[in-house]
Design a protein around this motif. Sequence first.
Motif, mmCIF file in Angstrom:
data_model
loop_
_atom_site.group_PDB
_atom_site.id
_atom_site.type_symbol
_atom_site.label_atom_id
_atom_site.label_comp_id
_atom_site.label_asym_id
_atom_site.label_seq_id
_atom_site.Cartn_x
_atom_site.Cartn_y
_atom_site.Cartn_z
ATOM 1 N N VAL A 111 0.800 -1.286 0.069
ATOM 2 C CA VAL A 111 0.043 0.006 -0.048
ATOM 3 C C VAL A 111 0.761 1.113 -0.114
ATOM 4 O O VAL A 111 1.651 1.425 0.809
ATOM 5 C CB VAL A 111 -0.918 -0.018 1.318
ATOM 6 N N THR A 117 -0.877 11.350 3.166
ATOM 7 C CA THR A 117 -1.291 10.329 4.007
ATOM 8 C C THR A 117 -0.174 9.830 4.924
ATOM 9 O O THR A 117 -0.317 9.560 6.083
ATOM 10 C CB THR A 117 -1.763 8.941 3.202
ATOM 11 N N PRO A 497 -18.967 7.184 1.083
ATOM 12 C CA PRO A 497 -17.597 7.518 1.384
ATOM 13 C C PRO A 497 -17.185 8.879 1.014
ATOM 14 O O PRO A 497 -17.875 9.716 0.022
ATOM 15 C CB PRO A 497 -16.944 6.528 0.205
ATOM 16 N N ASP A 499 -15.070 10.782 -0.821
ATOM 17 C CA ASP A 499 -14.886 11.061 -1.899
ATOM 18 C C ASP A 499 -16.060 10.960 -2.801
ATOM 19 O O ASP A 499 -16.242 11.916 -3.728
ATOM 20 C CB ASP A 499 -13.532 10.276 -2.654
ATOM 21 N N GLN A 500 -16.800 9.955 -2.628
ATOM 22 C CA GLN A 500 -17.970 10.319 -3.390
ATOM 23 C C GLN A 500 -19.064 11.273 -2.893
ATOM 24 O O GLN A 500 -19.896 11.937 -3.746
ATOM 25 C CB GLN A 500 -18.841 8.799 -3.101
ATOM 26 N N THR A 531 -9.845 10.543 -2.612
ATOM 27 C CA THR A 531 -9.986 9.279 -3.001
ATOM 28 C C THR A 531 -8.896 8.188 -2.687
ATOM 29 O O THR A 531 -9.024 7.072 -2.452
ATOM 30 C CB THR A 531 -10.035 9.108 -4.695
ATOM 31 N N TRP A 532 -7.692 9.021 -2.686
ATOM 32 C CA TRP A 532 -6.579 8.246 -2.516
ATOM 33 C C TRP A 532 -6.567 7.915 -1.078
ATOM 34 O O TRP A 532 -6.170 6.834 -0.395
ATOM 35 C CB TRP A 532 -5.373 8.889 -2.640
ATOM 36 N N ARG A 534 -9.310 7.514 0.935
ATOM 37 C CA ARG A 534 -10.317 6.348 1.017
ATOM 38 C C ARG A 534 -9.665 5.033 0.701
ATOM 39 O O ARG A 534 -9.984 4.148 1.666
ATOM 40 C CB ARG A 534 -11.610 6.700 0.190
ATOM 41 N N GLN A 535 -8.874 4.836 -0.344
ATOM 42 C CA GLN A 535 -8.061 3.721 -0.773
ATOM 43 C C GLN A 535 -7.128 3.093 0.263
ATOM 44 O O GLN A 535 -6.913 1.923 0.459
ATOM 45 C CB GLN A 535 -7.911 3.914 -2.071
ATOM 46 N N VAL A 536 -6.530 4.131 0.761
ATOM 47 C CA VAL A 536 -5.434 3.749 1.747
ATOM 48 C C VAL A 536 -5.794 3.606 3.277
ATOM 49 O O VAL A 536 -5.177 2.920 3.827
ATOM 50 C CB VAL A 536 -4.321 4.905 1.455
#
Length: 689
Positions: A111, A117, A497, A499-500, A531-532, A534-536
């Motif tokens: 990751v 982050t 979420p 970003d959404q 978005t990044w 949320r993914q991380v």
Amino acid sequence: MHPELSGFFARSESNQTLFLEGPVGAGKGQMLGERLRQLLEAGVPGYSVLVLLPDRAGRDQYQYLIARFDLGPFGAVEVDTYYSLAGRLVRLFWPLVAAEAGFASPQRPPVFLTYETAQFLMGVLIEPLLAQGYFEGLVLRRQQILSQLLDNLNKAAVNDFPITQVAERLKQAWTGEEVRLRFFDQAQQCIELFRGHCLQHGLLDLSLTVEVFHRHLAGKAQFWQYFAQRYRHLLADQVEEMVPVAQDLAQKLLPGVDSALLAGDRRGGFRVFMGVDPEGVPRLQGACRQGVILPEQGADDLRAFAWQVGRALGLDLGDAPAGHPAGAVAGLIQEGHRSAMIDRVTAQITELVAAGVPPGQIAVVAPHADGVLRFALAEAFDAAQIPFAMVRRYESLREEPVVRACLTLAQLAHPDWGQPPPVFDVAEALGVALAPLDPLRAALLADLGFDASSGSLRPVAEFEAARAGRLGPAVLDRFEALRTWLAAYRAQAAPDPIDQFLRRLFGELLAHAELAPDDAARYSKLIASATWFRQVGPALGLGGKPLGQGYVEMVRSGVVAAQYLTGLDAQSPAESIALVAPVHTYLLSGHQARFQFWLDIGSRRWWEPPQQLLTNAHVLARSWPAKQRWTLEADIAHRNLVLHRLVRGLALRCREGIYLCASELETSGQLQDSPLLEAVQAVLQEGGP
């Protein structure tokens, strides 16, 4: 193409490696582009060409060139920075190195952390230590502490020494009060805590990505066989702006390639504070089979001006070039207050444009593009109807009103976070979301429409009629639509979420006719950042609060944003648009201008690096002798050297003249007095009127 280059690469032998040495503006980038075109037209597969650049913002000219060729499905040319190359290959070869590099769960995919982050994670991890009194006594904001701790990790990685040596190197060079040595030990504990957490949870910040690639992957025979057989042709630009491990990679690749063209300037290296190594230029030059020295292409007066400034700074620069230093100065702008200086700059640019100078031939550079300067320049340029592009590389998202507005609306939409915004933030958000709405009416609307006890907006029907009448029906209608949208969102069974949520907010509410293109670009960066995150976020191993709340807190804390390039960033400013940029950003942009305006030449920011009490880019450099002390004399010498590099780089990117601009007082009210101002005054006094 330079005739010597054409003849060299026309030979039939293999391993044709050539080094171009020359300053900015000497045509090195153009020759590299010509060499790439030559390779592609000769039928060389793009797959076998590696273009290595110091910074990803410089990829445009190569991508534009590549787009002109139909290269087929296997013809894509890799245009990389060292960091993007390292990240891509570490991800590809992860199973080969994960266990050896010390990751606790090597079977899990990596990751990768952005700079944002990484700052967020560092902040969470060291919060208990800060509460215990770590770094007490240092005049540093929390954000500065986080960035300098990460900087120590990065310097260790790019200079190829273990992170366990950071504190010892800093302490060995320290010449200040002995009581401050404990801060280096505290910093050491923090970076080792961060590194341990990353290894435990499979997280890679920039430093760990570089370390895994350089120490564990690049040395493996299986990997190097793939790498060396794939990349048969190497093109590398501005190697003086590359970090030492990037130069190591290029040097290791050179003996086995079919051809290589490298370009650099041993007198360059504008970003030493970021770990770049101009002293690596002679090493790479010596590793190539042939070298070509390109002469300086700037106007004689401008080159003489840069030389004289260097001499005034006490540097030994050899023989003076031809030209008259005073002839480089197109004008002097000096005012008592900064606002008046900016007005004079705008007026002078207006005169130049009226005289037929295209705005794209004008550049405005400053040591630091703070919010006050950006706002004042934007207001002045808009009023004068001068098209401009303001380019920044490193910024905090929270500095932008549209971002702060989105964060405030996110707080209003998520009462479960327990973070109702203050009424001042609500007023600012309403001014953005309900534009056009002036600050006075936005404040009145927030006072009428925000219920601080519940953290929600009141219906218009509950407003005091007399005061509401001052707002007008159109504003009240827009407010009610916003309130209804937020109420409907709060009634959802589950929140979106983060970003959404931001995408919906933009698409359904904020994408109105009053939205400026620049604000749309900033919103795009905010969504990319969210978005990044949320993914991380789920992989950070922190638990606790909702991700959306953590993201809002992170941005509000002032973390420096990662580089999310939008379409506006990716395109070079058009000839019809004046360029406004911090000096380091401008020097890396490749832009050349007939006229440059150097703002705030009395500011010490031209000469002083960012305040770094927990790190030292020079001491942590590979070239710094072990146990050598960082004395006041060494500090001043390095500052003067870097300042001259900036002056020389700017002068070589200017074709006609420089406007030197200063004010007696900074925005904060402090007197402006800097070594650059003193050096310029000495040059002008010596050169006469």
